[in-house]
Design an enzyme around this catalytic site. Structure first.
Site, mmCIF file in Angstrom:
data_model
loop_
_atom_site.group_PDB
_atom_site.id
_atom_site.type_symbol
_atom_site.label_atom_id
_atom_site.label_comp_id
_atom_site.label_asym_id
_atom_site.label_seq_id
_atom_site.Cartn_x
_atom_site.Cartn_y
_atom_site.Cartn_z
ATOM 1 N N ASN A 1 2.071 -66.497 -14.477
ATOM 2 C CA ASN A 1 2.367 -65.101 -14.142
ATOM 3 C C ASN A 1 2.719 -65.002 -12.660
ATOM 4 O O ASN A 1 2.296 -64.076 -11.967
ATOM 5 C CB ASN A 1 1.173 -64.193 -14.481
ATOM 6 C CG ASN A 1 1.583 -62.735 -14.483
ATOM 7 O OD1 ASN A 1 2.748 -62.415 -14.711
ATOM 8 N ND2 ASN A 1 0.649 -61.845 -14.209
ATOM 9 N N ASN A 2 3.461 -65.990 -12.179
ATOM 10 C CA ASN A 2 3.800 -66.070 -10.759
ATOM 11 C C ASN A 2 5.105 -66.850 -10.618
ATOM 12 O O ASN A 2 5.455 -67.645 -11.497
ATOM 13 C CB ASN A 2 2.670 -66.799 -10.021
ATOM 14 C CG ASN A 2 2.696 -66.571 -8.525
ATOM 15 O OD1 ASN A 2 3.518 -65.786 -8.027
ATOM 16 N ND2 ASN A 2 1.807 -67.233 -7.817
ATOM 17 N N HIS B 1 10.478 -68.713 -12.406
ATOM 18 C CA HIS B 1 9.343 -67.808 -12.635
ATOM 19 C C HIS B 1 8.574 -68.355 -13.836
ATOM 20 O O HIS B 1 9.129 -68.486 -14.921
ATOM 21 C CB HIS B 1 9.822 -66.382 -12.898
ATOM 22 C CG HIS B 1 8.679 -65.429 -13.031
ATOM 23 N ND1 HIS B 1 8.201 -64.682 -11.985
ATOM 24 C CD2 HIS B 1 7.876 -65.144 -14.092
ATOM 25 C CE1 HIS B 1 7.176 -63.973 -12.390
ATOM 26 N NE2 HIS B 1 6.950 -64.232 -13.657
ATOM 27 N N CYS B 2 7.301 -68.648 -13.625
ATOM 28 C CA CYS B 2 6.515 -69.281 -14.695
ATOM 29 C C CYS B 2 5.635 -68.247 -15.395
ATOM 30 O O CYS B 2 4.698 -67.719 -14.771
ATOM 31 C CB CYS B 2 5.664 -70.401 -14.106
ATOM 32 S SG CYS B 2 4.690 -71.245 -15.359
ATOM 33 N N PRO B 3 5.879 -67.936 -16.668
ATOM 34 C CA PRO B 3 5.013 -66.969 -17.360
ATOM 35 C C PRO B 3 3.597 -67.492 -17.554
ATOM 36 O O PRO B 3 2.651 -66.716 -17.644
ATOM 37 C CB PRO B 3 5.715 -66.749 -18.704
ATOM 38 C CG PRO B 3 6.628 -67.900 -18.872
ATOM 39 C CD PRO B 3 6.972 -68.399 -17.513
#
Ligand SMILES: [Zn+2]
Ligand SMILES: [Zn+2]
Length: 359
Positions: free
Chosen positions: A187-188, A182-184
């Site tokens: 945001n996805n 999950h990549c901040p």
């Protein structure tokens, strides 16, 4: 005398009666409290009973509030991080257009001007395209309705079948096909359908930052040396515009070189994973499995790896020579190979073998 005795015995009878009633009521209350306790205890044990309970489940339950907090903070920070990426990138683009480009146009020979204009705009286009696609493309989720897809396990959170390479994201609160992480900054989640966009964004952003750092090196040194003279006595007479120009160049170079180093390392790490045909999550699972088999004297083989070169072609969706230009060097919205629900195994590994790893 007799009447006094009669009154005394009547009082005593009343007192004894009260005592008996009080004791009976007290016993009833104790009995009710005992029944309530037994009932509550039974309810609690029935609710918490699980034949699979072990120390891991207990620890997970204890840490659940912390996980909840981290997940919610990450979800909220995701929006802030995306705004930060857009703001910082836009600030660099504005500085390049206002400070660097006029100087290039005034001082560079025609050949260099053409190179900077072509490369700079192509790189910017690739960054904007891949970032917007990475944040807007859903990573892919297992179907909610009943399907014929082969499931390898059941998700404990979604209580639904989980295809191979699928993992549950606690931030998105969904299962994600071929989940990487999950990549901040996006945001996805990065999964089957947007993995290529994520990697291409990292690659082109690193290239763009390196380009700005290298192109602006001479100007940075000059601007930095000039800023140091600000504090001399008597102070040099620079206008507000000149001071803003010097500080913008230093800001551009420091930000671009820092991002180029950090993001460059991350891009190299992901490039190594793609070469091996692994995701970030599978890297950890496969490492443990490799060590386990090594102790038994066996060699681990990644069931999803087609070989280094083929892995890159599968990842980038390159089927013909022209695809290297149309699908890699130019913005392309082509879909990845397969549905992410089942995986084509390399021919040499389709014969009966040990159960699939990295589930
Ligand atoms: Zn799930
Ligand atoms: Zn997620």
């Amino acid at each position: 005398m007799r009447s006094r005795q009669r009154a005394f015995s009547a009082v005593m009878r009343l007192f004894l009666k009260c005592l008996r009633v009080g004791r009976r009521r007290r016993f009833r209350l104790v009995r009710q409290a005992q029944q309530l306790w037994r009932y509550g205890h039974l309810c609690l044990r029935s609710l918490l009973y699980n034949s699979f309970t072990n120390s891991d489940v207990l620890l997970d339950s204890l840490f659940e509030p912390i996980y909840w907090l981290v997940d919610h903070v990450t979800r909220w920070f995701g929006v802030v991080f995306v705004a930060l990426v857009i703001t910082l990138t836009s600030s660099i683009v504005v500085i390049v257009y206002i400070c660097l480009l006029p100087l290039i146009l005034q001082t560079y020979p025609l050949g260099w001007i053409c190179w900077h204009l072509t490369y700079g705009h192509w790189n910017l286009l690739m960054i904007v395209f891949h970032y917007s696609m990475a944040i807007t493309t859903p990573p892919g989720h297992p179907p909610q309705a009943k399907s014929n897809a082969v499931a390898v396990s059941i998700c404990r959170k979604c209580i639904s079948p989980k295809p191979a390479r699928t993992h549950h994201c606690s931030i998105c609160n969904r299962c994600v096909l071929k989940m990487d992480h999950h990549c901040p900054w996006l945001n996805n989640c990065v999964g089957h359908y947007n993995h290529r966009y994520f990697f291409s964004f990292c690659l082109f952003m690193t290239m763009g930052c390196m380009y700005c750092s290298i192109s602006g090196w001479a100007m940075f040194r000059e601007a930095y040396a000039t800023i140091e003279t600000y504090y001399q006595t008597p102070p040099p007479t620079f206008s507000f515009r000149q001071r803003a120009f010097h500080k913008s160049i230093v800001y551009l170079w420091v930000l671009c070189s820092s991002v180029a180093l950090a993001l460059g390392a991350l891009t190299l790490w992901h490039a190594a994973l793609i070469t091996r045909g692994e995701t970030s999550i599978e890297r950890h699972i496969n490492k443990k499995e490799r060590q386990r088999l090594q102790k038994k004297g066996q060699v681990f083989q990644n069931p999803y790896s087609h070989g280094a070169w083929a892995n890159w072609k599968v990842f980038l969706g390159v089927d013909t020579h022209s695809h290297w230009i149309t699908r890699v060097l130019l913005p392309s919205t082509h879909l990845p190979h397969g549905t992410g629900l089942s995986w084509e195994l390399p021919l040499c590994r389709t014969e009966p073998r040990a159960p699939l790893l990295a589930l």
